[in-house]
Design a protein around this motif. Structure first.
Motif, PDB file in Angstrom:
ATOM      1  N   PRO A   1      -3.487  -9.889  -8.917  1.00 46.76           N
ATOM      2  CA  PRO A   1      -2.396  -9.071  -9.470  1.00 46.76           C
ATOM      3  C   PRO A   1      -2.666  -7.580  -9.448  1.00 46.76           C
ATOM      4  CG  PRO A   1      -3.545 -10.279 -11.208  1.00 46.76           C
ATOM      5  CD  PRO A   1      -4.036 -10.827  -9.910  1.00 46.76           C
ATOM      6  N   GLU A   2      -3.931  -7.169  -9.428  1.00 48.24           N
ATOM      7  CA  GLU A   2      -4.245  -5.739  -9.467  1.00 48.24           C
ATOM      8  C   GLU A   2      -4.553  -5.157  -8.087  1.00 48.24           C
ATOM      9  OE1 GLU A   2      -3.680  -4.036 -12.092  1.00 48.24           O
ATOM     10  OE2 GLU A   2      -3.215  -5.865 -13.216  1.00 48.24           O
ATOM     11  N   GLU A   3      -4.697  -5.986  -7.077  1.00 49.17           N
ATOM     12  CA  GLU A   3      -4.946  -5.478  -5.727  1.00 49.17           C
ATOM     13  C   GLU A   3      -3.726  -4.721  -5.217  1.00 49.17           C
ATOM     14  OE1 GLU A   3      -6.714  -8.170  -2.874  1.00 49.17           O
ATOM     15  OE2 GLU A   3      -7.310  -9.500  -4.525  1.00 49.17           O
ATOM     16  N   THR A   4      -3.978  -3.662  -4.471  1.00 52.83           N
ATOM     17  CA  THR A   4      -2.877  -2.813  -4.020  1.00 52.83           C
ATOM     18  C   THR A   4      -2.699  -2.857  -2.506  1.00 52.83           C
ATOM     19  OG1 THR A   4      -4.288  -0.857  -3.845  1.00 52.83           O
ATOM     20  CG2 THR A   4      -3.171  -1.246  -5.977  1.00 52.83           C
ATOM     21  N   VAL A   5      -1.500  -2.498  -2.098  1.00 48.37           N
ATOM     22  CA  VAL A   5      -1.141  -2.365  -0.678  1.00 48.37           C
ATOM     23  C   VAL A   5      -0.497  -0.990  -0.515  1.00 48.37           C
ATOM     24  CG1 VAL A   5       0.383  -3.215   1.147  1.00 48.37           C
ATOM     25  CG2 VAL A   5      -0.848  -4.840  -0.310  1.00 48.37           C
ATOM     26  N   TRP A   6      -0.819  -0.318   0.587  1.00 49.19           N
ATOM     27  CA  TRP A   6      -0.255   1.003   0.857  1.00 49.19           C
ATOM     28  C   TRP A   6       1.094   0.854   1.557  1.00 49.19           C
ATOM     29  CZ3 TRP A   6      -0.098   5.888  -0.262  1.00 49.19           C
ATOM     30  CH2 TRP A   6       0.442   6.803   0.659  1.00 49.19           C
ATOM     31  N   CYS A   7       2.114   1.490   0.989  1.00 48.26           N
ATOM     32  CA  CYS A   7       3.465   1.447   1.566  1.00 48.26           C
ATOM     33  C   CYS A   7       3.872   2.840   2.011  1.00 48.26           C
ATOM     34  CB  CYS A   7       4.476   0.909   0.548  1.00 48.26           C
ATOM     35  SG  CYS A   7       6.201   1.059   1.089  1.00 48.26           S
ATOM     36  N   PRO A   8       3.837   3.108   3.324  1.00 54.22           N
ATOM     37  CA  PRO A   8       4.285   4.405   3.837  1.00 54.22           C
ATOM     38  C   PRO A   8       5.778   4.409   4.182  1.00 54.22           C
ATOM     39  CG  PRO A   8       3.274   3.161   5.598  1.00 54.22           C
ATOM     40  CD  PRO A   8       3.222   2.279   4.388  1.00 54.22           C
ATOM     41  N   GLY A   9       6.457   3.291   3.898  1.00 52.94           N
ATOM     42  CA  GLY A   9       7.885   3.191   4.223  1.00 52.94           C
ATOM     43  C   GLY A   9       8.159   2.231   5.353  1.00 52.94           C
ATOM     44  N   HIS A  10       7.092   1.689   5.979  1.00 52.24           N
ATOM     45  CA  HIS A  10       7.272   0.730   7.062  1.00 52.24           C
ATOM     46  C   HIS A  10       5.952   0.017   7.335  1.00 52.24           C
ATOM     47  CE1 HIS A  10       5.697   4.291   9.151  1.00 52.24           C
ATOM     48  NE2 HIS A  10       5.107   3.404   9.949  1.00 52.24           N
ATOM     49  N   LEU A  11       6.032  -1.047   8.133  1.00 54.28           N
ATOM     50  CA  LEU A  11       4.830  -1.764   8.571  1.00 54.28           C
ATOM     51  C   LEU A  11       5.004  -2.147  10.031  1.00 54.28           C
ATOM     52  CD1 LEU A  11       2.096  -3.074   7.665  1.00 54.28           C
ATOM     53  CD2 LEU A  11       3.399  -5.195   7.317  1.00 54.28           C
ATOM     54  N   GLU A  12       4.018  -1.816  10.858  1.00 50.52           N
ATOM     55  CA  GLU A  12       4.052  -2.169  12.280  1.00 50.52           C
ATOM     56  C   GLU A  12       3.545  -3.599  12.454  1.00 50.52           C
ATOM     57  OE1 GLU A  12       4.976  -0.571  14.995  1.00 50.52           O
ATOM     58  OE2 GLU A  12       5.402   1.448  14.219  1.00 50.52           O
ATOM     59  N   VAL A  13       4.343  -4.439  13.084  1.00 49.62           N
ATOM     60  CA  VAL A  13       3.969  -5.835  13.337  1.00 49.62           C
ATOM     61  C   VAL A  13       4.364  -6.175  14.767  1.00 49.62           C
ATOM     62  CG1 VAL A  13       4.274  -8.253  12.678  1.00 49.62           C
ATOM     63  CG2 VAL A  13       4.317  -6.466  10.916  1.00 49.62           C
ATOM     64  N   SER A  14       3.355  -6.497  15.601  1.00 49.62           N
ATOM     65  CA  SER A  14       3.594  -6.902  16.991  1.00 49.62           C
ATOM     66  C   SER A  14       4.487  -5.904  17.726  1.00 49.62           C
ATOM     67  CB  SER A  14       4.223  -8.302  17.032  1.00 49.62           C
ATOM     68  OG  SER A  14       3.383  -9.251  16.411  1.00 49.62           O
ATOM     69  N   GLY A  15       4.214  -4.633  17.526  1.00 51.15           N
ATOM     70  CA  GLY A  15       4.954  -3.608  18.241  1.00 51.15           C
ATOM     71  C   GLY A  15       6.325  -3.297  17.673  1.00 51.15           C
ATOM     72  N   ARG A  16       6.659  -3.928  16.544  1.00 48.57           N
ATOM     73  CA  ARG A  16       7.958  -3.673  15.925  1.00 48.57           C
ATOM     74  C   ARG A  16       7.745  -3.089  14.538  1.00 48.57           C
ATOM     75  NH1 ARG A  16      12.501  -8.236  14.161  1.00 48.57           N
ATOM     76  NH2 ARG A  16      13.855  -6.792  13.015  1.00 48.57           N
ATOM     77  N   ARG A  17       8.597  -2.157  14.169  1.00 49.11           N
ATOM     78  CA  ARG A  17       8.471  -1.494  12.875  1.00 49.11           C
ATOM     79  C   ARG A  17       9.440  -2.155  11.876  1.00 49.11           C
ATOM     80  NH1 ARG A  17       8.161   4.988  12.181  1.00 49.11           N
ATOM     81  NH2 ARG A  17       6.148   4.489  13.161  1.00 49.11           N
ATOM     82  N   PHE A  18       8.855  -2.716  10.813  1.00 49.65           N
ATOM     83  CA  PHE A  18       9.654  -3.304   9.731  1.00 49.65           C
ATOM     84  C   PHE A  18       9.702  -2.288   8.582  1.00 49.65           C
ATOM     85  CE2 PHE A  18       8.431  -6.915  12.214  1.00 49.65           C
ATOM     86  CZ  PHE A  18       9.486  -7.814  12.096  1.00 49.65           C
ATOM     87  N   HIS A  19      10.913  -1.904   8.192  1.00 48.93           N
ATOM     88  CA  HIS A  19      11.084  -0.819   7.237  1.00 48.93           C
ATOM     89  C   HIS A  19      11.155  -1.333   5.795  1.00 48.93           C
ATOM     90  CE1 HIS A  19      11.825   2.447  10.162  1.00 48.93           C
ATOM     91  NE2 HIS A  19      12.255   1.451  10.924  1.00 48.93           N
TER      92      HIS A  19
END
Length: 648
Positions: free
Chosen positions: A345-363
């Protein structure tokens, strides 16, 4: 030429023998005939007397009284009321058309009913009664009775018909009855004789159809004496039928009426469920319709108006409609990650507004990103990137398994029409249905309730109730049948770590009560009544790269049917959950603006058992809420008055 004496003696002996043989045969035949006559007249007398009686006496069925339907507090929802009708016996009328013309000068006769009656006359014996007008008023009956000498063959009759006094409030739940059609009979292997009684009514949709056998009852019978032409001479005896079973629902009619009114003119659905025992307290689809229109056959114009409405009033969106659950699904992804030890529950993930997956950007919905977020912050702010990342680590099969455990992708057994199964896909499903391999991008979409994922408002309410209670609670619509209680839907404890459930509940509480929560504007401030919830917005169209580059077109600027669906799920009170609520507003836009305010109002109405005090709302909302409460109360009183006048 003379014959000698020997020849004469021989001929005489031959004739004598033939005479004896012939005489013996005759005597044998007469004896056998006499014995047969004695057998038929003496030993078989009772059997032939019975056959003669059967030719003289007919057995005719008596339609039973249909079981009535009540809400949980005993308020009538579907009842049987006297129905006055005018029947005509053609052979007693003489000039049938002239009699009909005389009748039409006294009362209004629907042209469709008249054509149906003429059709029945053409294919029925002239001594059988034909219904000319049904469900007419007592004043019309009086006019016919006073003018009886001028109306030979016309007889006023009284019977029972189905009436739905609350009109559109229960239309999608209870459904309606209608006359048995040839199509109905064609779907049955061995139709009961009672179904062939002219204009006998059976359930067509909803509870009326699903519980038809119990509600219908058992037919009675009467023995009538008929003449050689088949005309009834007199009634010999009668055995009354067995009335159908009365059914009590778990629904609260007052709450149901409020929810229906609160949904207003939106194309929407809302479900209120008791988290302790699974009782459905309200389940509403909007817009609705008046089921009384269908009881005797809806007009072409009325039916066309319902089928051509883009808001689909005939569809039961609560159980039949399936929608991408959007961000309301994020609790499923979170629990799958927690249960499989993928994230704490306390682990964090960095969110810059998108995530690159297999050459595609998920916003992420927030273009600038949320920065570092943990479980609570990701649910509170509905960060998409957090769940993209988590889903890739967990895998779709584990997410699908958790969805099933929480009631998604499962067809819940309710006596309602077209209950959908929804869809919580996994690798095997895509291979089986589409013949394709599952892609990482499919997992990313599923993590936030998009892609192939589908759920009904009922399933979302079940999911919320299971998260709130920690039990595999199942929905229950029927409370009792003829006073016998139906099984509870409380269910067994979920096989989910209670610490993980508490973490998710805490995050849902932040959604509605933290200033940065997406549902904060629709919070409840009354002590002991605070709500935990989750907003959701599901796309119905893909946003193109060109649109994103130019600045995505605002949802409200799009045509109605291309706008996003708005969703909200919640439970309350947070400390001791009592009810779970789900709301879906088709093409409503954002869940926080379109669905959350409805869910908050519905939840308070359920918790208080009526109109809640204004101090349960934030100060800034009270003037608006007061005006809304007064408007809804006026509308409800007006509808009740209209309903009462219609029944009168």
């Amino acid at each position: 030429m003379k014959r000698n004496p020997k020849e004469l003696d021989g001929s005489h002996r031959i004739l004598t023998r033939r005479t004896l043989v012939l005489g013996g045969l005759q005597m044998g035949f007469v004896g056998a005939l006499a014995m047969r006559m004695r057998f038929l007249q003496v030993e078989q007398a009772d059997q032939f007397r019975l056959l003669a009686e059967e030719n003289r006496i007919n057995i005719r069925l008596i339609a039973p009284s249909r079981g009535e339907i009540f809400d949980r507090n005993g308020l009538i929802v579907a009842q049987n009321t006297p129905s006055y009708r005018i029947v005509l016996v053609p052979e007693d009328a003489g000039d049938v058309e002239q009699v009909i013309a005389n009748l039409a000068r006294l009362i209004t006769i629907d042209e469709e009913d008249l054509e149906r009656a003429r059709t029945e006359m053409r294919r029925s014996p002239p001594f059988l009664p034909i219904t000319l007008a049904d469900q007419i008023s007592w004043s019309d009956i009086s006019k016919v009775a006073v003018n009886a000498p001028a109306l030979p063959g016309i007889t006023p009759e009284v019977g029972l018909t189905r009436v739905y006094p609350l009109q559109d409030d229960f239309a999608h739940v209870v459904g309606y009855v209608g006359p048995v059609s040839d199509y109905d009979l064609s779907r049955m292997e061995d139709p009961e004789p009672i179904l062939r009684i002219p204009r006998f009514q059976i359930g067509k949709v909803g509870l009326e159809a699903k519980r038809e056998d119990a509600l219908r009852g058992k037919a009675g019978a009467k023995r009538v004496e008929v003449n050689a032409m088949g005309r009834v001479m007199r009634e010999l005896d009668r055995r009354e039928g067995e009335a159908g079973a009365d059914t009590q629902l778990t629904l609260d009619a007052e709450l149901q009426s409020y929810v229906q009114a609160r949904l207003g003119t939106e194309s929407a659905a809302a479900v209120v469920m008791d988290v302790e025992n699974g009782d459905l307290r309200a389940i509403c689809s909007s817009p609705s319709f008046d089921p009384n229109l269908f009881v005797r056959g809806i007009s072409v114009g009325d039916y066309r108006g319902l089928t051509e409405d883009p808001y689909r009033p005939l569809a039961n969106k609560t159980v039949q409609g399936t929608y991408p659950p959007g961000s309301t699904f994020k609790m499923v992804t979170a629990l799958a990650g927690l249960e499989n030890g993928v994230i704490g529950p306390e682990e964090t993930v960095w969110c810059p507004g998108h995530l690159e997956v297999s050459g595609r950007r998920f916003h992420c919905w927030k273009r600038a990103g949320h920065g570092h977020v943990n479980l609570l912050e990701s649910l509170k702010g509905s960060c998409d990137v957090y769940f993209y990342d988590l889903a890739i680590k967990v895998g779709i099969d584990r997410i699908s398994e958790m969805a099933n455990k929480l009631g998604l992708g499962i067809r819940h057994d309710l006596p309602m029409s077209a209950v959908a199964e929804g869809l919580a896909p996994d690798r095997a499903w895509k291979s089986r249905v589409h013949g394709q391999d599952w892609l990482v991008g499919d997992t990313v979409n599923a993590s936030i309730g998009q892609g192939f994922m589908l759920a009904s408002p009922l399933q979302l309410a079940v999911m919320s109730a299971r998260i709130a209670s920690g039990r595999s609670v199942t929905p229950r619509l029927v409370k009792s049948v003829d006073g016998v209680e139906e099984a509870s839907g409380a269910g067994a404890p979920l096989e989910i770590n209670d610490i993980h459930l508490r973490n998710v509940r805490k995050a849902m509480f932040a959604v509605s009560n933290d200033r940065r929560g997406t549902g904060y504007r629709s919070r409840i401030i009354a002590e002991g009544m605070r709500m935990a919830g989750k907003t959701g917005t599901s796309q119905v169209r893909n946003i193109t790269a060109a649109e994103r580059a130019a600045g995505v077109i605002r949802n409200e600027d799009l045509p109605w049917d291309r706008r996003d669906h708005a969703l909200f799920v919640c439970f309350a009170p947070y400390e001791n959950p009592k009810y779970a609520v789900s709301v879906v507003v088709e093409h409503g836009g954002g869940g926080s603006t379109a669905a959350a305010p409805i869910a908050r109002d519905v939840m308070l109405q359920a918790l208080y058992g009526g109109t809640p005090p204004l101090d349960a709302y934030p100060t800034s909302d009270r003037d608006k809420v007061k005006a809304q409460q007064e408007r809804l109360e006026r509308e409800r009183l007006k509808r009740r008055e209209t309903s009462g006048n219609d029944q009168a």
